[in-house]
Design a protein around this motif. Structure first.
Motif, PDB file in Angstrom:
ATOM      1  N   LEU A  59       0.825  -1.208   0.000  1.00 20.40           N
ATOM      2  CA  LEU A  59       0.000   0.000   0.000  1.00 20.40           C
ATOM      3  C   LEU A  59       0.859   1.258   0.000  1.00 20.40           C
ATOM      4  CD1 LEU A  59      -2.847  -0.997   2.458  1.00 20.40           C
ATOM      5  CD2 LEU A  59      -2.942  -0.868  -0.023  1.00 20.40           C
ATOM      6  N   LEU A  60       1.936   1.234   0.745  1.00 21.02           N
ATOM      7  CA  LEU A  60       2.835   2.383   0.763  1.00 21.02           C
ATOM      8  C   LEU A  60       3.440   2.623  -0.617  1.00 21.02           C
ATOM      9  CD1 LEU A  60       4.111   4.581   2.492  1.00 21.02           C
ATOM     10  CD2 LEU A  60       5.924   2.976   3.064  1.00 21.02           C
ATOM     11  N   SER A  61       3.789   1.554  -1.303  1.00 29.13           N
ATOM     12  CA  SER A  61       4.320   1.681  -2.657  1.00 29.13           C
ATOM     13  C   SER A  61       3.273   2.265  -3.604  1.00 29.13           C
ATOM     14  CB  SER A  61       4.777   0.318  -3.187  1.00 29.13           C
ATOM     15  OG  SER A  61       5.830  -0.176  -2.424  1.00 29.13           O
ATOM     16  N   ILE A  62       2.036   1.815  -3.461  1.00 27.13           N
ATOM     17  CA  ILE A  62       0.976   2.335  -4.332  1.00 27.13           C
ATOM     18  C   ILE A  62       0.704   3.798  -4.017  1.00 27.13           C
ATOM     19  CG2 ILE A  62      -1.441   2.081  -4.998  1.00 27.13           C
ATOM     20  CD1 ILE A  62      -1.101  -0.932  -4.464  1.00 27.13           C
TER      21      ILE A  62
ATOM     22  N   ASP B 155       1.321  13.912  -9.907  1.00 30.31           N
ATOM     23  CA  ASP B 155       2.171  15.060 -10.249  1.00 30.31           C
ATOM     24  C   ASP B 155       2.397  15.167 -11.756  1.00 30.31           C
ATOM     25  OD1 ASP B 155       2.352  15.696  -7.581  1.00 30.31           O
ATOM     26  OD2 ASP B 155       4.343  14.805  -7.305  1.00 30.31           O
ATOM     27  N   CYS B 156       2.488  14.015 -12.421  1.00 26.17           N
ATOM     28  CA  CYS B 156       2.754  14.010 -13.867  1.00 26.17           C
ATOM     29  C   CYS B 156       1.495  14.154 -14.714  1.00 26.17           C
ATOM     30  CB  CYS B 156       3.466  12.713 -14.256  1.00 26.17           C
ATOM     31  SG  CYS B 156       5.122  12.554 -13.596  1.00 26.17           S
ATOM     32  N   TYR B 157       0.420  13.477 -14.321  1.00 25.17           N
ATOM     33  CA  TYR B 157      -0.757  13.384 -15.190  1.00 25.17           C
ATOM     34  C   TYR B 157      -2.040  13.928 -14.589  1.00 25.17           C
ATOM     35  CZ  TYR B 157       2.360  10.169 -17.579  1.00 25.17           C
ATOM     36  OH  TYR B 157       3.430   9.609 -18.213  1.00 25.17           O
ATOM     37  N   GLY B 158      -2.024  14.289 -13.338  1.00 20.77           N
ATOM     38  CA  GLY B 158      -3.222  14.775 -12.680  1.00 20.77           C
ATOM     39  C   GLY B 158      -3.864  13.699 -11.821  1.00 20.77           C
ATOM     40  N   ARG B 159      -4.700  14.155 -10.903  1.00 25.80           N
ATOM     41  CA  ARG B 159      -5.315  13.222  -9.949  1.00 25.80           C
ATOM     42  C   ARG B 159      -6.284  12.260 -10.606  1.00 25.80           C
ATOM     43  NH1 ARG B 159      -6.681  15.745  -4.276  1.00 25.80           N
ATOM     44  NH2 ARG B 159      -7.587  13.682  -4.229  1.00 25.80           N
ATOM     45  N   ARG B 160      -7.046  12.754 -11.551  1.00 23.50           N
ATOM     46  CA  ARG B 160      -8.058  11.905 -12.188  1.00 23.50           C
ATOM     47  C   ARG B 160      -7.412  10.756 -12.968  1.00 23.50           C
ATOM     48  NH1 ARG B 160     -13.252  14.369 -15.195  1.00 23.50           N
ATOM     49  NH2 ARG B 160     -14.552  13.354 -13.654  1.00 23.50           N
ATOM     50  N   THR B 161      -6.407  11.068 -13.773  1.00 29.31           N
ATOM     51  CA  THR B 161      -5.723  10.047 -14.560  1.00 29.31           C
ATOM     52  C   THR B 161      -4.987   9.074 -13.655  1.00 29.31           C
ATOM     53  OG1 THR B 161      -5.485  11.596 -16.390  1.00 29.31           O
ATOM     54  CG2 THR B 161      -4.058   9.666 -16.408  1.00 29.31           C
ATOM     55  N   SER B 162      -4.323   9.590 -12.629  1.00 25.23           N
ATOM     56  CA  SER B 162      -3.592   8.696 -11.722  1.00 25.23           C
ATOM     57  C   SER B 162      -4.554   7.767 -10.986  1.00 25.23           C
ATOM     58  CB  SER B 162      -2.755   9.495 -10.726  1.00 25.23           C
ATOM     59  OG  SER B 162      -3.565  10.189  -9.811  1.00 25.23           O
ATOM     60  N   GLY B 163      -5.708   8.272 -10.584  1.00 27.45           N
ATOM     61  CA  GLY B 163      -6.702   7.420  -9.938  1.00 27.45           C
ATOM     62  C   GLY B 163      -7.189   6.308 -10.849  1.00 27.45           C
ATOM     63  N   PHE B 164      -7.386   6.636 -12.129  1.00 26.31           N
ATOM     64  CA  PHE B 164      -7.820   5.629 -13.092  1.00 26.31           C
ATOM     65  C   PHE B 164      -6.746   4.561 -13.308  1.00 26.31           C
ATOM     66  CE2 PHE B 164      -8.194   4.094 -17.492  1.00 26.31           C
ATOM     67  CZ  PHE B 164      -9.447   3.498 -17.398  1.00 26.31           C
ATOM     68  N   ILE B 165      -5.498   4.982 -13.398  1.00 20.85           N
ATOM     69  CA  ILE B 165      -4.398   4.036 -13.584  1.00 20.85           C
ATOM     70  C   ILE B 165      -4.279   3.105 -12.378  1.00 20.85           C
ATOM     71  CG2 ILE B 165      -1.875   3.839 -13.775  1.00 20.85           C
ATOM     72  CD1 ILE B 165      -1.980   6.446 -15.461  1.00 20.85           C
TER      73      ILE B 165
ATOM     74  N   LEU C 158      -6.679   2.323 -10.257  1.00 18.72           N
ATOM     75  CA  LEU C 158      -7.848   1.448 -10.281  1.00 18.72           C
ATOM     76  C   LEU C 158      -7.642   0.287 -11.257  1.00 18.72           C
ATOM     77  CD1 LEU C 158     -10.794   0.843  -9.476  1.00 18.72           C
ATOM     78  CD2 LEU C 158     -11.483   2.318 -11.375  1.00 18.72           C
ATOM     79  N   CYS C 159      -7.156   0.585 -12.450  1.00 19.47           N
ATOM     80  CA  CYS C 159      -6.894  -0.471 -13.430  1.00 19.47           C
ATOM     81  C   CYS C 159      -5.837  -1.446 -12.926  1.00 19.47           C
ATOM     82  CB  CYS C 159      -6.456   0.134 -14.764  1.00 19.47           C
ATOM     83  SG  CYS C 159      -7.765   1.004 -15.628  1.00 19.47           S
ATOM     84  N   SER C 160      -4.842  -0.930 -12.222  1.00 18.19           N
ATOM     85  CA  SER C 160      -3.793  -1.814 -11.706  1.00 18.19           C
ATOM     86  C   SER C 160      -4.345  -2.801 -10.677  1.00 18.19           C
ATOM     87  CB  SER C 160      -2.629  -1.006 -11.129  1.00 18.19           C
ATOM     88  OG  SER C 160      -2.997  -0.388  -9.921  1.00 18.19           O
ATOM     89  N   PHE C 161      -5.339  -2.382  -9.896  1.00 15.45           N
ATOM     90  CA  PHE C 161      -5.951  -3.309  -8.937  1.00 15.45           C
ATOM     91  C   PHE C 161      -6.616  -4.478  -9.654  1.00 15.45           C
ATOM     92  CE2 PHE C 161      -6.373   0.427  -5.903  1.00 15.45           C
ATOM     93  CZ  PHE C 161      -5.273   0.045  -5.168  1.00 15.45           C
ATOM     94  N   PHE C 162      -7.311  -4.182 -10.748  1.00 13.28           N
ATOM     95  CA  PHE C 162      -7.997  -5.259 -11.462  1.00 13.28           C
ATOM     96  C   PHE C 162      -7.015  -6.132 -12.245  1.00 13.28           C
ATOM     97  CE2 PHE C 162     -11.462  -2.414 -10.466  1.00 13.28           C
ATOM     98  CZ  PHE C 162     -12.365  -3.313  -9.930  1.00 13.28           C
ATOM     99  N   LEU C 163      -5.926  -5.557 -12.721  1.00 11.05           N
ATOM    100  CA  LEU C 163      -4.885  -6.375 -13.343  1.00 11.05           C
ATOM    101  C   LEU C 163      -4.216  -7.282 -12.307  1.00 11.05           C
ATOM    102  CD1 LEU C 163      -3.253  -3.811 -15.793  1.00 11.05           C
ATOM    103  CD2 LEU C 163      -4.596  -5.837 -16.382  1.00 11.05           C
ATOM    104  N   CYS C 164      -3.994  -6.751 -11.122  1.00  6.98           N
ATOM    105  CA  CYS C 164      -3.442  -7.585 -10.040  1.00  6.98           C
ATOM    106  C   CYS C 164      -4.402  -8.705  -9.675  1.00  6.98           C
ATOM    107  CB  CYS C 164      -3.154  -6.732  -8.809  1.00  6.98           C
ATOM    108  SG  CYS C 164      -1.746  -5.644  -8.989  1.00  6.98           S
ATOM    109  N   ALA C 165      -5.681  -8.384  -9.616  1.00  6.02           N
ATOM    110  CA  ALA C 165      -6.678  -9.408  -9.293  1.00  6.02           C
ATOM    111  C   ALA C 165      -6.699 -10.500 -10.358  1.00  6.02           C
ATOM    112  CB  ALA C 165      -8.057  -8.768  -9.146  1.00  6.02           C
ATOM    113  N   PHE C 166      -6.576 -10.107 -11.622  1.00  3.16           N
ATOM    114  CA  PHE C 166      -6.527 -11.095 -12.700  1.00  3.16           C
ATOM    115  C   PHE C 166      -5.270 -11.958 -12.568  1.00  3.16           C
ATOM    116  CE2 PHE C 166      -5.638 -12.332 -17.169  1.00  3.16           C
ATOM    117  CZ  PHE C 166      -6.762 -13.106 -17.372  1.00  3.16           C
TER     118      PHE C 166
END
Length: 103
Positions: free
Chosen positions: A3-6, A15-25, A27-35
């Motif tokens: 969690l600290l790493s995430i 900082d690079c892409y904005g809060r909305r884009t980072s949140g989406f990325i 979120l997608c990483s959680f589902f890729l991890c689940a898969f």
């Protein structure tokens, strides 16, 4: 530590892409991890199988992507576990953000 790493990755992405884009990325990483967890736990693939059996792993993944209705268990476990990871992550993040205003 995961969690600290995430938290750190999300901050860098924000900082690079904005809060909305980072949140989406994130979120997608959680589902890729689940898969990935599904592939390891239920299909019994290991990390070294990427080297020793790449075609078999690719076939298993492609079959699940092309025929999602034939693999209800795959997608239900991925959806449930990904949602669980999402809820735990954002609950802890918001708790610490509320208490320390640090993350």
């Amino acid at each position: 530590l995961a969690l600290l790493s995430i938290f750190t990755v999300e901050k860098v992405l924000a900082d690079c892409y904005g809060r909305r884009t980072s949140g989406f990325i994130i979120l997608c990483s959680f589902f890729l991890c689940a898969f990935g967890i599904y592939i390891g736990r239920f299909l019994r693939w290991n990390s070294w199988d990427i080297i020793t059996n790449p075609a078999d792993i690719a076939n298993a993944i492609i079959d699940r992507l092309l025929n999602p209705l034939d693999h209800f268990k795959t997608w239900s476990i991925t959806l449930l576990f990904g949602s669980f990871l999402y809820v735990v992550y954002y609950s802890i993040k918001n708790f610490f953000n509320y208490k320390t205003n640090q993350f």
